[in-house]
Design a protein around this motif. Structure first.
Motif, PDB file in Angstrom:
ATOM      1  N   LYS A   1      34.588 -18.108  37.625  1.00  0.00           N
ATOM      2  CA  LYS A   1      35.276 -18.683  38.787  1.00  0.00           C
ATOM      3  C   LYS A   1      34.355 -19.601  39.591  1.00  0.00           C
ATOM      4  O   LYS A   1      34.829 -20.465  40.328  1.00  0.00           O
ATOM      5  N   GLN A   2      33.045 -19.414  39.436  1.00  0.00           N
ATOM      6  CA  GLN A   2      32.070 -20.264  40.114  1.00  0.00           C
ATOM      7  C   GLN A   2      31.627 -21.439  39.225  1.00  0.00           C
ATOM      8  O   GLN A   2      30.791 -22.244  39.636  1.00  0.00           O
ATOM      9  N   GLY A   3      32.182 -21.504  38.004  1.00  0.00           N
ATOM     10  CA  GLY A   3      31.867 -22.612  37.111  1.00  0.00           C
ATOM     11  C   GLY A   3      30.766 -22.345  36.108  1.00  0.00           C
ATOM     12  O   GLY A   3      30.229 -23.285  35.518  1.00  0.00           O
ATOM     13  N   TYR A   4      30.434 -21.077  35.879  1.00  0.00           N
ATOM     14  CA  TYR A   4      29.344 -20.757  34.954  1.00  0.00           C
ATOM     15  C   TYR A   4      29.852 -20.111  33.671  1.00  0.00           C
ATOM     16  O   TYR A   4      30.729 -19.263  33.705  1.00  0.00           O
ATOM     17  N   VAL A   5      29.255 -20.523  32.567  1.00  0.00           N
ATOM     18  CA  VAL A   5      29.494 -19.916  31.264  1.00  0.00           C
ATOM     19  C   VAL A   5      28.528 -18.739  31.141  1.00  0.00           C
ATOM     20  O   VAL A   5      27.333 -18.888  31.403  1.00  0.00           O
ATOM     21  N   SER A   6      29.030 -17.579  30.791  1.00  0.00           N
ATOM     22  CA  SER A   6      28.175 -16.410  30.556  1.00  0.00           C
ATOM     23  C   SER A   6      27.908 -16.277  29.064  1.00  0.00           C
ATOM     24  O   SER A   6      28.805 -16.504  28.249  1.00  0.00           O
TER      25      SER A   6
END
Length: 188
Positions: A69-74
């Motif tokens: 939701k914050q724009g990061y790929v995990s």
């Protein structure tokens, strides 16, 4: 009830399974991507101790969703010897684990060569020993997030093994023997 559970847990991220080939192992990896946000960067998960799979039996998914939701790929993988990953995590030193994380970061740069994304690390417990090693050898890390990082490997190992022994009904004599054996193990 099942319908509420399924719809109530519609994660706001998409998943992709990949196999990352390192010098020593093939790592069965899960990547979670933002569904609606522009990608800002990658967060590489660094496991704590134990035989852990990529999502910690889905326990990491709410965190991965928050990052998405914050724009990061995990990015997270089954430890070597767990799930479909090759190798044996029990044979890894903290340096081996740091090298593994660095190889995953290198894979990100090779797989997404035109992206100028931020790369961060997230970890808990034993990752408190691994992440500083990675940050020392890898200058492309923008940030690190640590949850309850372990500080002393010997004290953690002794505590865990004594706790397990007490839980299974060990006598005081057996517990003292475990403590002494653990001290000898860590002094090697």
């Amino acid at each position: 009830m099942i319908g509420i559970f399924i719809f109530g847990n519609d994660y706001q991220m998409s998943e992709k399974k990949v196999m990352i080939h390192t010098k020593t192992n093939n790592l069965s990896t899960i990547m979670t991507f933002p569904k609606h946000e522009k990608i800002k960067g990658f967060i590489v998960f660094v496991h704590g101790d134990g035989a852990q799979n990529a999502t910690q039996d889905d326990g990491y998914k709410p965190l991965m969703e928050r990052f998405a939701k914050q724009g990061y790929v995990s990015i997270s993988w089954d430890k070597p010897g767990v799930g479909k990953s090759m190798g044996n995590w029990l044979h890894q030193s903290m340096t081996d684990r740091a090298n593994e994380v660095t190889e995953v970061i290198d894979w990100v740069h090779k797989t997404y060569p035109n992206a100028n994304y931020r790369i961060g690390l997230w970890g808990a417990s034993q990752a408190g020993w691994v992440i500083p090693k990675v940050m020392k050898q890898e200058n492309k890390i923008s940030f690190a997030l640590l949850a309850a990082p372990a500080i002393n490997v010997m004290r953690q190992g002794i505590y865990y093994n004594v706790w397990q022994a007490k839980k299974s009904g060990a006598t005081n004599q057996e517990i003292n023997r475990i403590k002494q054996n653990q001290k000898k193990f860590y002094q090697r």
